[in-house]
Motif scaffolding. Structure first.
Motif, mmCIF file in Angstrom:
data_model
loop_
_atom_site.group_PDB
_atom_site.id
_atom_site.type_symbol
_atom_site.label_atom_id
_atom_site.label_comp_id
_atom_site.label_asym_id
_atom_site.label_seq_id
_atom_site.Cartn_x
_atom_site.Cartn_y
_atom_site.Cartn_z
ATOM 1 N N LEU A 94 0.828 -1.207 0.000
ATOM 2 C CA LEU A 94 0.000 0.000 0.000
ATOM 3 C C LEU A 94 0.867 1.263 0.000
ATOM 4 C CD1 LEU A 94 -2.870 -0.944 2.484
ATOM 5 C CD2 LEU A 94 -3.054 -0.559 0.018
ATOM 6 N N ARG A 95 1.928 1.263 0.804
ATOM 7 C CA ARG A 95 2.837 2.407 0.829
ATOM 8 C C ARG A 95 3.482 2.622 -0.538
ATOM 9 N NH1 ARG A 95 4.854 0.382 6.113
ATOM 10 N NH2 ARG A 95 3.803 1.634 7.666
ATOM 11 N N ALA A 96 3.940 1.523 -1.146
ATOM 12 C CA ALA A 96 4.589 1.622 -2.456
ATOM 13 C C ALA A 96 3.612 2.173 -3.500
ATOM 14 C CB ALA A 96 5.122 0.262 -2.881
ATOM 15 N N ARG A 97 2.375 1.684 -3.502
ATOM 16 C CA ARG A 97 1.370 2.161 -4.453
ATOM 17 C C ARG A 97 1.052 3.637 -4.209
ATOM 18 N NH1 ARG A 97 -3.924 -0.453 -3.695
ATOM 19 N NH2 ARG A 97 -2.589 -2.240 -3.378
ATOM 20 N N THR A 107 11.341 2.879 -1.447
ATOM 21 C CA THR A 107 12.174 1.725 -1.139
ATOM 22 C C THR A 107 11.869 1.315 0.287
ATOM 23 O OG1 THR A 107 13.901 2.577 -2.574
ATOM 24 C CG2 THR A 107 14.524 0.840 -1.028
ATOM 25 N N ALA A 108 11.382 0.102 0.437
ATOM 26 C CA ALA A 108 11.037 -0.392 1.768
ATOM 27 C C ALA A 108 12.291 -0.514 2.609
ATOM 28 C CB ALA A 108 10.336 -1.737 1.675
#
Length: 116
Positions: A94-97, A107-108
């Protein structure tokens, strides 16, 4: 008790240590924590390479009994751990999207589960 770089917690009797901090633990258990619950998995003799040790300490038995954690079966704690890992993966997606929609590169952060 030994806390490793990959996030695992091992509890056992320290039998040997050398100049590189390599350890040998006897009657070792791996303790898995999820929320306020924990489970123990018997591991036996465990040899640990020193570069993987983050923390090494002695457990105070009097304080361990006073902890507010609930001990559960191995199956229950492994299932809870799986659910927790899936929840974290969904949050990362969700964060990446969210960041991609705004034109940002995401980048996680590398966590203990992602090191190996």
């Amino acid at each position: 008790m030994v806390y490793l770089r990959d996030g695992r917690t091992l509890i056992g009797y320290l039998r040997s240590v050398d100049q590189f901090a390599n350890l040998v633990l006897h009657r070792t258990i791996e303790r898995i924590h999820v929320g306020t619950r924990y489970g123990d998995i018997d591991r036996g003799v465990f040899v640990i390479r020193g570069e993987n040790v983050v923390l090494l300490g002695e457990i105070d038995d009097t304080k361990e009994g006073a902890a507010t954690l609930e001990k559960v079966s191995i199956e229950e704690i492994l299932e809870a751990q799986r659910v927790e890992q899936e929840r974290r993966q969904e949050q990362e997606q969700l964060r990446a999207r969210f960041m991609k929609e705004r034109g940002l590169q995401y980048t996680a952060e590398i966590g203990p589960d992602d090191m190996y």
